[in-house]
Design a protein around this motif. Structure first.
Motif, mmCIF file in Angstrom:
data_model
loop_
_atom_site.group_PDB
_atom_site.id
_atom_site.type_symbol
_atom_site.label_atom_id
_atom_site.label_comp_id
_atom_site.label_asym_id
_atom_site.label_seq_id
_atom_site.Cartn_x
_atom_site.Cartn_y
_atom_site.Cartn_z
ATOM 1 N N GLN A 1 0.839 -1.188 0.000
ATOM 2 C CA GLN A 1 0.000 0.000 0.000
ATOM 3 C C GLN A 1 0.881 1.247 0.000
ATOM 4 N N THR A 2 0.389 2.304 -0.639
ATOM 5 C CA THR A 2 1.091 3.582 -0.658
ATOM 6 C C THR A 2 0.123 4.682 -0.246
ATOM 7 N N PHE A 3 0.576 5.541 0.666
ATOM 8 C CA PHE A 3 -0.236 6.663 1.152
ATOM 9 C C PHE A 3 0.499 7.951 0.823
ATOM 10 N N ILE A 4 -0.224 8.921 0.250
ATOM 11 C CA ILE A 4 0.382 10.170 -0.223
ATOM 12 C C ILE A 4 -0.437 11.359 0.271
ATOM 13 N N THR A 5 0.258 12.440 0.644
ATOM 14 C CA THR A 5 -0.406 13.712 0.927
ATOM 15 C C THR A 5 0.162 14.770 -0.010
ATOM 16 N N GLN A 6 -0.685 15.689 -0.403
ATOM 17 C CA GLN A 6 -0.271 16.791 -1.257
ATOM 18 C C GLN A 6 0.223 17.953 -0.389
ATOM 19 N N VAL A 7 0.801 18.970 -1.027
ATOM 20 C CA VAL A 7 1.254 20.161 -0.303
ATOM 21 C C VAL A 7 0.051 20.813 0.380
ATOM 22 N N GLY A 8 0.177 21.064 1.667
ATOM 23 C CA GLY A 8 -0.905 21.659 2.438
ATOM 24 C C GLY A 8 -1.876 20.656 3.033
ATOM 25 N N GLU A 9 -1.699 19.371 2.731
ATOM 26 C CA GLU A 9 -2.613 18.331 3.224
ATOM 27 C C GLU A 9 -1.926 17.476 4.286
ATOM 28 N N THR A 10 -2.645 17.115 5.329
ATOM 29 C CA THR A 10 -2.191 16.121 6.303
ATOM 30 C C THR A 10 -3.226 15.005 6.354
ATOM 31 N N ARG A 11 -2.811 13.845 6.835
ATOM 32 C CA ARG A 11 -3.697 12.677 6.796
ATOM 33 C C ARG A 11 -3.292 11.687 7.868
ATOM 34 N N THR A 12 -4.271 11.054 8.490
ATOM 35 C CA THR A 12 -4.017 9.974 9.449
ATOM 36 C C THR A 12 -4.542 8.679 8.868
ATOM 37 N N VAL A 13 -3.700 7.639 8.848
ATOM 38 C CA VAL A 13 -4.106 6.339 8.316
ATOM 39 C C VAL A 13 -3.923 5.279 9.393
ATOM 40 N N THR A 14 -4.816 4.313 9.405
ATOM 41 C CA THR A 14 -4.704 3.164 10.300
ATOM 42 C C THR A 14 -4.231 1.977 9.480
ATOM 43 N N LEU A 15 -3.104 1.391 9.867
ATOM 44 C CA LEU A 15 -2.552 0.275 9.129
ATOM 45 C C LEU A 15 -3.236 -1.032 9.541
ATOM 46 N N SER B 1 -1.692 -0.133 13.891
ATOM 47 C CA SER B 1 -0.808 1.023 14.049
ATOM 48 C C SER B 1 -1.412 2.226 13.339
ATOM 49 N N GLN B 2 -1.136 3.422 13.873
ATOM 50 C CA GLN B 2 -1.608 4.653 13.245
ATOM 51 C C GLN B 2 -0.424 5.494 12.792
ATOM 52 N N VAL B 3 -0.578 6.108 11.618
ATOM 53 C CA VAL B 3 0.459 6.976 11.071
ATOM 54 C C VAL B 3 -0.179 8.298 10.661
ATOM 55 N N GLN B 4 0.383 9.387 11.169
ATOM 56 C CA GLN B 4 -0.033 10.720 10.736
ATOM 57 C C GLN B 4 0.990 11.221 9.719
ATOM 58 N N LEU B 5 0.521 11.532 8.517
ATOM 59 C CA LEU B 5 1.400 12.012 7.459
ATOM 60 C C LEU B 5 1.321 13.528 7.377
ATOM 61 N N ASN B 6 2.483 14.157 7.353
ATOM 62 C CA ASN B 6 2.549 15.604 7.192
ATOM 63 C C ASN B 6 2.348 15.963 5.723
ATOM 64 N N THR B 7 2.354 17.238 5.441
ATOM 65 C CA THR B 7 2.175 17.706 4.077
ATOM 66 C C THR B 7 3.259 17.171 3.150
ATOM 67 N N ASN B 8 2.888 16.939 1.871
ATOM 68 C CA ASN B 8 3.826 16.523 0.833
ATOM 69 C C ASN B 8 4.658 15.316 1.261
ATOM 70 N N SER B 9 3.986 14.275 1.698
ATOM 71 C CA SER B 9 4.661 13.070 2.196
ATOM 72 C C SER B 9 4.183 11.840 1.430
ATOM 73 N N GLU B 10 5.020 10.810 1.433
ATOM 74 C CA GLU B 10 4.662 9.549 0.782
ATOM 75 C C GLU B 10 5.201 8.382 1.604
ATOM 76 N N LEU B 11 4.316 7.457 1.951
ATOM 77 C CA LEU B 11 4.670 6.297 2.766
ATOM 78 C C LEU B 11 4.263 5.031 2.041
ATOM 79 N N ARG B 12 5.184 4.077 1.958
ATOM 80 C CA ARG B 12 4.911 2.778 1.356
ATOM 81 C C ARG B 12 4.895 1.719 2.470
ATOM 82 N N VAL B 13 3.908 0.836 2.452
ATOM 83 C CA VAL B 13 3.716 -0.154 3.511
ATOM 84 C C VAL B 13 3.649 -1.548 2.897
#
Length: 354
Positions: free
Chosen positions: A140-154, A158-170
């Motif tokens: 899975q891949t989670f992405i946020t755009q500039v100015g966007e934040t997001r919280t995802v539950t894996l 586990s919970q991950v809060q993504l800051n702006t302009n971020s990309e996480l691969r799981v």
């Protein structure tokens, strides 16, 4: 000292025995003799029961059982909004009773009133051919755009809060929970699973935990790891030929940076500083200007840099992120610097001319 509530942590031998029992009990050929021997092992000591309970964390948060029919259980392959809800004793009894009817044997008897262990075993038997066969979950891949934040539950809770302009691969497997922070910043609240470590690869840093809370900030030149709870192992992803990668363990309120030059000195931090971005602010406590600008650049349309003569000036204060350009102006004012806009693609902070 009051030790009434203290519990012994299961040792590795008992954990290995619990793993062996899980593998044995999920077999298609499990029989009455296996169940009797397991019951005897479970009743042998409180340590055995604790080890079995610990190993069942391999299948994630059992709170999901409280809201799913027993024949639809598929732990960790799908996130659940209820995954953090504790499993009540009534739900455990209902789950084990229905499994006992379906299987033709009495869980309550042969598990000797195992409680949580009984519910876990339902999962163990059900996912035998699904999970323990070694099949990996889909990436899975989670992405946020500039100015966007997001919280995802894996999938493991586990919970991950993504800051702006971020990309996480799981990518989770039977043995390991692997993630990779490709860019940006993320705060991890990791569900503890004794048998399956959680790892984060971010730039030059490798991070390994069992269950804790920490922030990872990936910048162009370095990756900063700040711990707000538990213990985190941080190491270099690579090192010079012939040298072992450096590694260190961080505890609560400690941080370290990892770059091509290795690990920095461990320094103090705080939850306020590590998690400032989750509240829409940046908090700097005697932070070098170059480091502060790396953080601010996540929010600026035109990045900023510090002239070499001022990059090590220390900055302290709390700055709002609602208007990043004004924040840059405030930083320049606080350090008596001027902004040079001669390059349309870069704002340079330099000493103010008299």
């Amino acid at each position: 000292m009051n030790t009434a509530g203290a519990q012994e942590v299961p040792n590795e031998d008992k954990l290995d025995q619990a793993c062996a029992w899980i593998a044995r009990l999920r077999s298609d050929s499990v029989g009455a003799t296996d169940r009797r021997e397991f019951a005897a092992w479970l009743a042998e000591s409180a340590g055995n029961r604790r080890a079995f309970d610990a190993m069942t964390e391999l299948w994630g948060d059992l709170g999901a059982l409280a809201h799913m029919p027993i024949d639809e259980l598929f732990p960790e392959s799908r996130p659940s909004a209820n995954s953090s809800t504790p499993l009540s004793q009534r739900d455990i009894r209902a789950s084990t009773d229905s499994a006992a009817v379906a299987g033709g044997w009495n869980f309550a008897q042969w598990l000797m009133g195992g409680g949580l262990a009984a519910a876990c075993l339902v999962v163990t038997l059900w996912v035998g051919n699904q999970w323990l066969s070694g099949r990996e979950f889909r990436e899975q891949t989670f992405i946020t755009q500039v100015g966007e934040t997001r919280t995802v539950t894996l999938a493991d809770g586990s919970q991950v809060q993504l800051n702006t302009n971020s990309e996480l691969r799981v990518a989770f497997s039977r043995e390991e929970r692997r993630t990779q922070l490709l860019r940006g910043e993320a705060y991890f609240d990791v569900a503890r699973q004794t048998a399956r470590p959680f790892t984060v690869a971010a730039g030059k840093a490798n991070i390994r935990v069992l269950g804790t809370e920490f922030n990872v900030e990936r910048n162009p030149e370095s990756t900063r790891v700040s711990v707000t709870g538990g213990v985190v192992a941080v190491s270099e992803s690579e090192s010079a030929p012939g040298l072992q990668p450096e590694s260190i363990k961080l505890v609560k309120n400690q941080k370290v940076s990892v770059s091509s030059g290795g690990l920095s000195e461990v320094s103090r931090t705080s939850a306020d500083e590590a998690l400032d971005w989750t509240r829409g602010v940046l908090v700097f406590e005697q932070t070098p200007l170059a480091e502060a600008l790396e953080e601010l650049n996540r929010y600026l349309k035109v990045p900023a840099a510090a002239d070499p003569s001022v990059r090590d000036q220390l900055l302290s204060g709390t700055f709002e992120l609602s208007d990043p350009d004004n924040t840059l102006k405030a930083i320049a004012t606080a350090l008596n610097l001027q902004q040079d806009h001669s390059d349309p693609n870069l704002t340079l902070l330099s000493p103010r001319r008299n």
